[in-house]
Write a protein that holds these residues in place. Structure first.
Motif, PDB file in Angstrom:
ATOM      1  N   ARG A  52      -1.467  45.953  46.420  1.00 13.59           N
ATOM      2  CA  ARG A  52      -0.401  45.687  45.448  1.00 13.59           C
ATOM      3  C   ARG A  52       0.947  45.521  46.158  1.00 13.59           C
ATOM      4  O   ARG A  52       1.733  44.629  45.831  1.00 13.59           O
ATOM      5  N   GLU A  53       1.188  46.363  47.129  1.00 11.58           N
ATOM      6  CA  GLU A  53       2.465  46.295  47.835  1.00 11.58           C
ATOM      7  C   GLU A  53       2.598  45.011  48.638  1.00 11.58           C
ATOM      8  O   GLU A  53       3.713  44.539  48.887  1.00 11.58           O
ATOM      9  N   ARG A  54       1.470  44.417  49.033  1.00 13.04           N
ATOM     10  CA  ARG A  54       1.503  43.114  49.709  1.00 13.04           C
ATOM     11  C   ARG A  54       1.659  41.973  48.725  1.00 13.04           C
ATOM     12  O   ARG A  54       1.859  40.824  49.136  1.00 13.04           O
ATOM     13  N   GLY A  55       1.515  42.259  47.421  1.00 16.87           N
ATOM     14  CA  GLY A  55       1.700  41.219  46.422  1.00 16.87           C
ATOM     15  C   GLY A  55       0.440  40.734  45.742  1.00 16.87           C
ATOM     16  O   GLY A  55       0.467  39.710  45.049  1.00 16.87           O
ATOM     17  N   HIS A  56      -0.692  41.431  45.903  1.00 11.81           N
ATOM     18  CA  HIS A  56      -1.918  41.038  45.214  1.00 11.81           C
ATOM     19  C   HIS A  56      -1.691  41.121  43.707  1.00 11.81           C
ATOM     20  O   HIS A  56      -1.284  42.139  43.182  1.00 11.81           O
ATOM     21  N   ARG A  57      -2.012  40.034  42.990  1.00  5.91           N
ATOM     22  CA  ARG A  57      -1.730  39.962  41.557  1.00  5.91           C
ATOM     23  C   ARG A  57      -2.980  40.014  40.691  1.00  5.91           C
ATOM     24  O   ARG A  57      -2.888  39.924  39.459  1.00  5.91           O
ATOM     25  N   GLY A  58      -4.142  40.135  41.305  1.00  4.51           N
ATOM     26  CA  GLY A  58      -5.372  40.143  40.538  1.00  4.51           C
ATOM     27  C   GLY A  58      -5.730  41.521  40.015  1.00  4.51           C
ATOM     28  O   GLY A  58      -4.913  42.444  40.003  1.00  4.51           O
ATOM     29  N   ARG A  59      -6.971  41.660  39.585  1.00  8.03           N
ATOM     30  CA  ARG A  59      -7.461  42.923  39.052  1.00  8.03           C
ATOM     31  C   ARG A  59      -7.964  43.792  40.194  1.00  8.03           C
ATOM     32  O   ARG A  59      -8.821  43.383  40.975  1.00  8.03           O
ATOM     33  N   LEU A  60      -7.436  44.999  40.268  1.00  9.89           N
ATOM     34  CA  LEU A  60      -7.843  45.967  41.280  1.00  9.89           C
ATOM     35  C   LEU A  60      -8.326  47.221  40.574  1.00  9.89           C
ATOM     36  O   LEU A  60      -7.598  47.800  39.754  1.00  9.89           O
ATOM     37  N   VAL A  61      -9.544  47.667  40.905  1.00  2.00           N
ATOM     38  CA  VAL A  61     -10.138  48.837  40.258  1.00  2.00           C
ATOM     39  C   VAL A  61     -10.623  49.797  41.336  1.00  2.00           C
ATOM     40  O   VAL A  61     -11.367  49.401  42.240  1.00  2.00           O
ATOM     41  N   GLY A  62     -10.222  51.050  41.241  1.00  2.00           N
ATOM     42  CA  GLY A  62     -10.680  52.085  42.155  1.00  2.00           C
ATOM     43  C   GLY A  62     -11.577  53.071  41.441  1.00  2.00           C
ATOM     44  O   GLY A  62     -11.237  53.553  40.355  1.00  2.00           O
ATOM     45  N   LEU A  63     -12.721  53.378  42.045  1.00  2.00           N
ATOM     46  CA  LEU A  63     -13.707  54.304  41.472  1.00  2.00           C
ATOM     47  C   LEU A  63     -13.933  55.442  42.456  1.00  2.00           C
ATOM     48  O   LEU A  63     -14.219  55.207  43.635  1.00  2.00           O
ATOM     49  N   ASP A  64     -13.819  56.687  41.978  1.00  2.00           N
ATOM     50  CA  ASP A  64     -14.040  57.832  42.867  1.00  2.00           C
ATOM     51  C   ASP A  64     -14.415  59.052  42.029  1.00  2.00           C
ATOM     52  O   ASP A  64     -13.880  59.239  40.926  1.00  2.00           O
ATOM     53  N   PRO A  65     -15.295  59.932  42.550  1.00  2.00           N
ATOM     54  CA  PRO A  65     -15.698  61.118  41.789  1.00  2.00           C
ATOM     55  C   PRO A  65     -14.748  62.303  41.918  1.00  2.00           C
ATOM     56  O   PRO A  65     -14.931  63.315  41.226  1.00  2.00           O
ATOM     57  N   ASP A  66     -13.738  62.204  42.792  1.00  2.78           N
ATOM     58  CA  ASP A  66     -12.852  63.340  43.048  1.00  2.78           C
ATOM     59  C   ASP A  66     -11.589  63.226  42.205  1.00  2.78           C
ATOM     60  O   ASP A  66     -10.715  62.386  42.480  1.00  2.78           O
ATOM     61  N   ALA A  67     -11.468  64.070  41.185  1.00  2.00           N
ATOM     62  CA  ALA A  67     -10.346  63.986  40.248  1.00  2.00           C
ATOM     63  C   ALA A  67      -8.980  64.184  40.924  1.00  2.00           C
ATOM     64  O   ALA A  67      -8.034  63.445  40.627  1.00  2.00           O
ATOM     65  N   PRO A  68      -8.804  65.164  41.824  1.00  2.00           N
ATOM     66  CA  PRO A  68      -7.497  65.319  42.467  1.00  2.00           C
ATOM     67  C   PRO A  68      -7.079  64.091  43.293  1.00  2.00           C
ATOM     68  O   PRO A  68      -5.897  63.727  43.315  1.00  2.00           O
ATOM     69  N   SER A  69      -8.043  63.451  43.961  1.00  2.00           N
ATOM     70  CA  SER A  69      -7.713  62.243  44.708  1.00  2.00           C
ATOM     71  C   SER A  69      -7.252  61.136  43.767  1.00  2.00           C
ATOM     72  O   SER A  69      -6.271  60.432  44.040  1.00  2.00           O
ATOM     73  N   LEU A  70      -7.955  60.975  42.642  1.00  2.00           N
ATOM     74  CA  LEU A  70      -7.558  59.946  41.680  1.00  2.00           C
ATOM     75  C   LEU A  70      -6.214  60.265  41.045  1.00  2.00           C
ATOM     76  O   LEU A  70      -5.425  59.356  40.761  1.00  2.00           O
ATOM     77  N   GLU A  71      -5.932  61.536  40.826  1.00  2.00           N
ATOM     78  CA  GLU A  71      -4.629  61.906  40.273  1.00  2.00           C
ATOM     79  C   GLU A  71      -3.516  61.478  41.215  1.00  2.00           C
ATOM     80  O   GLU A  71      -2.464  60.990  40.781  1.00  2.00           O
ATOM     81  N   ARG A  72      -3.741  61.629  42.494  1.00  5.74           N
ATOM     82  CA  ARG A  72      -2.753  61.161  43.475  1.00  5.74           C
ATOM     83  C   ARG A  72      -2.668  59.629  43.465  1.00  5.74           C
ATOM     84  O   ARG A  72      -1.584  59.059  43.550  1.00  5.74           O
ATOM     85  N   ALA A  73      -3.821  58.970  43.342  1.00  6.20           N
ATOM     86  CA  ALA A  73      -3.826  57.508  43.300  1.00  6.20           C
ATOM     87  C   ALA A  73      -3.053  56.975  42.104  1.00  6.20           C
ATOM     88  O   ALA A  73      -2.426  55.906  42.188  1.00  6.20           O
ATOM     89  N   ARG A  74      -3.050  57.701  41.002  1.00  2.00           N
ATOM     90  CA  ARG A  74      -2.436  57.216  39.768  1.00  2.00           C
ATOM     91  C   ARG A  74      -0.914  57.132  39.830  1.00  2.00           C
ATOM     92  O   ARG A  74      -0.274  56.707  38.862  1.00  2.00           O
TER      93      ARG A  74
END
Length: 235
Positions: A52-74
């Motif tokens: 995203r920071e490079r300018g990607h404008r498409g759909r990006l989806v991240g999947l992970d089983p670790d809730a704390p990691s995803l909370e940081r990603a959000r």
């Protein structure tokens, strides 16, 4: 002082930053070449956030089983973040590219885990879509360098101890301590697959190998290889 799951996720970003990692250029090029990307085992989301920071404008989806990691990603709201394992993926024909970076593929330990996850990733891709991932080459016996290894990080010490190596599965612990006090111990198992065995699982799931490399600049797999880097096509 406690060491929380959120602290552990932040520590991962510090000890394993995406920027400058040898694999980053390889994956970033693939991500930038397509419109819709699924990052399986995205962790704290560094790869997709960088896109995203490079300018990607498409759909990006991240999947992970670790809730704390995803909370940081959000912290980045313009990426879709989904809690779950690779085996839980329910998308059908929605992505041009799926990736599993940073040896996340090795967390698929059992034959059943591998088959179900690969079938789910294949289902999520459009026909002709690519699945790119890396896994450590068992001949390098990298786990032998982990046992007893200790690394200072800020005022912390991170250490590793291998408990068992059996049938291609390495079980080990990662400990975080401060001033001699153990703050956290995590236990994990990783599967090391030979090339032929790996490719058999891919073929069974409907993939054909487009390219398979021994490094991040697309060199061949050799006796000195440390990684198996694979790009597979969904048939």
């Amino acid at each position: 002082m406690t060491f929380t799951d959120a602290d552990n996720a932040a520590l991962y970003d510090e000890t394993d930053p995406w920027a400058g990692h040898p694999s980053a250029a390889f994956y970033d090029g693939l991500v930038d070449s397509v419109a819709e990307v699924l990052d399986v085992g995205c962790g704290t989301g560094q790869m997709l956030i960088a896109a995203r920071e490079r300018g990607h404008r498409g759909r990006l989806v991240g999947l992970d089983p670790d809730a704390p990691s995803l909370e940081r990603a959000r912290r980045r709201a313009d990426v879709e973040w989904v809690l779950g394992k690779a085996q839980d993926a329910r998308w059908e024909g929605e992505f041009d590219l799926a990736v599993m970076a940073s040896n996340a593929f090795q967390c698929l330990v059992t034959d059943t885990d591998l088959r179900v996850a690969l079938e789910a990733v294949h289902r999520a891709l459009r026909p002709g879509g690519r699945f790119a991932f890396d896994t450590r080459y068992p001949a390098a016996r990298e786990w032998e360098t982990w046992h007893g290894a200790r690394y200072p990080v800020r005022d912390l010490e991170v250490s590793y101890d291998v408990e068992r190596v059996e049938d291609g599965v390495v079980t080990f612990t990662e400990s975080v301590s401060r001033n001699g006090e153990t703050l956290r111990v995590d236990r994990a198992s990783l599967r090391f697959l030979e090339v032929a065995e790996l490719n058999g699982f891919l073929a069974d799931a409907g993939f054909s190998v487009e390219g398979q490399y021994g490094d991040w600049v697309r060199g061949p797999v050799t006796a000195r290889t440390r990684s198996i880097v694979t790009v597979a096509l969904a048939r």
